[in-house]
Write an enzyme that holds these catalytic residues in place. Structure first.
Site, short mmCIF file in Angstrom:
data_model
loop_
_atom_site.label_atom_id
_atom_site.label_comp_id
_atom_site.label_asym_id
_atom_site.label_seq_id
_atom_site.Cartn_x
_atom_site.Cartn_y
_atom_site.Cartn_z
N LYS A 38 0.82 -1.19 0.00
CA LYS A 38 0.00 0.00 0.00
C LYS A 38 0.86 1.26 0.00
O LYS A 38 0.42 2.33 -0.40
CB LYS A 38 -0.86 0.03 1.28
CG LYS A 38 -1.78 -1.13 1.46
CD LYS A 38 -2.53 -1.00 2.80
CE LYS A 38 -3.29 -2.24 3.15
NZ LYS A 38 -3.77 -2.18 4.55
N ASP A 97 14.58 -0.52 1.61
CA ASP A 97 15.36 -0.67 2.83
C ASP A 97 16.47 -1.68 2.56
O ASP A 97 17.56 -1.32 2.12
CB ASP A 97 14.40 -1.10 3.95
CG ASP A 97 15.07 -1.21 5.30
OD1 ASP A 97 16.25 -0.84 5.41
OD2 ASP A 97 14.42 -1.66 6.25
P1 IMP Z 1 12.95 -4.01 2.04
O1 IMP Z 1 12.32 -5.24 1.48
O2 IMP Z 1 13.83 -4.31 3.20
O3 IMP Z 1 13.65 -3.16 1.00
O4 IMP Z 1 11.80 -3.16 2.66
C1 IMP Z 1 10.93 -2.45 1.86
C2 IMP Z 1 9.56 -2.32 2.52
O5 IMP Z 1 9.70 -2.20 3.93
C3 IMP Z 1 8.90 -1.06 2.04
O6 IMP Z 1 8.07 -1.33 0.92
C4 IMP Z 1 8.13 -0.60 3.26
O7 IMP Z 1 6.83 -1.12 3.22
C5 IMP Z 1 8.85 -1.18 4.43
N1 IMP Z 1 9.69 -0.23 5.15
C6 IMP Z 1 11.04 -0.21 5.25
N2 IMP Z 1 11.49 0.79 6.01
C7 IMP Z 1 10.39 1.46 6.40
C8 IMP Z 1 10.21 2.64 7.20
O8 IMP Z 1 11.12 3.30 7.71
N3 IMP Z 1 8.91 3.02 7.37
C9 IMP Z 1 7.85 2.36 6.83
N4 IMP Z 1 7.98 1.26 6.07
C10 IMP Z 1 9.24 0.82 5.86
#
Ligand code: IMP
Ligand code: MG
Length: 168
Positions: A38, A97
């Site tokens: 979302k 992230d």
């Molecule tokens: P990744 O798979 O570790 O790259 O994380 C990506 C997903 O984690 C994003 O699409 C967000 O939904 C969530 N996410 C990562 N860091 C944050 C944050 O600081 N606030 C809110 N959502 C986050």
């Protein structure tokens, strides 16, 4: 207390710049913008209004997050509905992230044989810069402008930073 990391006007002016790049890079090719729900719904809504070339839009939901911690695995809750075979795709994300979510989403989209996949993300952490990156941010948890903290606050207009004492 609100702790603003990136105010609305900076978000919008950066999205406008990224839209100009997309206009240039995809002129005559009609890319499909694929919004990952979302969190990216606001990025998508503002970005498409700045893009002037013809585009198509689609929505998916690939999620890896539980509250403020990465769960380490990615779930597909909603897949593409557009036929993206042979077309250029631009993934639209709120934040990268670890890169796990975008990698899983990219791998899944490849099964539909698009002509190429680029990634746009409003926010990214160090070392995770996508082709179209809005702002590099530090390690703190952020929310607002579509990003939630435990399901709430997506409606805030700015990107806010969570105070350590709010999280504990
Ligand atoms: P990744 O798979 O570790 O790259 O994380 C990506 C997903 O984690 C994003 O699409 C967000 O939904 C969530 N996410 C990562 N860091 C944050 C944050 O600081 N606030 C809110 N959502 C986050
Ligand atoms: Mg997300």
């Amino acid at each position: 207390m609100k702790n603003i990391l990136i105010p609305e006007h900076r978000i919008l002016s950066r999205l406008k710049e990224l839209a100009r790049e997309i206009d240039r890079d995809f002129a005559g090719r009609e890319p499909v913008l694929v919004c990952n729900l979302k969190g990216a719904f606001m990025v998508m809504a503002d970005l498409v209004r700045f893009v002037t070339i013809p585009v198509r839009t689609d929505f998916v939901c690939f999620t890896s997050y539980n509250g403020a911690e990465s769960s380490g695995s990615v779930q597909k809750r909603l897949d593409v509905s557009e036929d993206i075979a042979g077309k250029p795709v631009i993934i639209v994300e709120d934040i990268i992230d670890t890169g796990l979510t975008v990698r899983a989403l990219t791998d899944s989209l490849k099964e539909h044989a698009p002509s190429g996949i680029s990634v746009l993300s409003l926010l990214y952490r160090k070392g995770a810069k996508p082709r179209y990156g809005g702002f590099e941010i530090g390690d703190s948890f952020v929310y607002g402008y579509g990003l939630d903290y435990e399901g709430r606050y997506r409606q805030m207009r700015d990107v806010l930073i969570l105070q350590n004492n709010e999280k504990d």
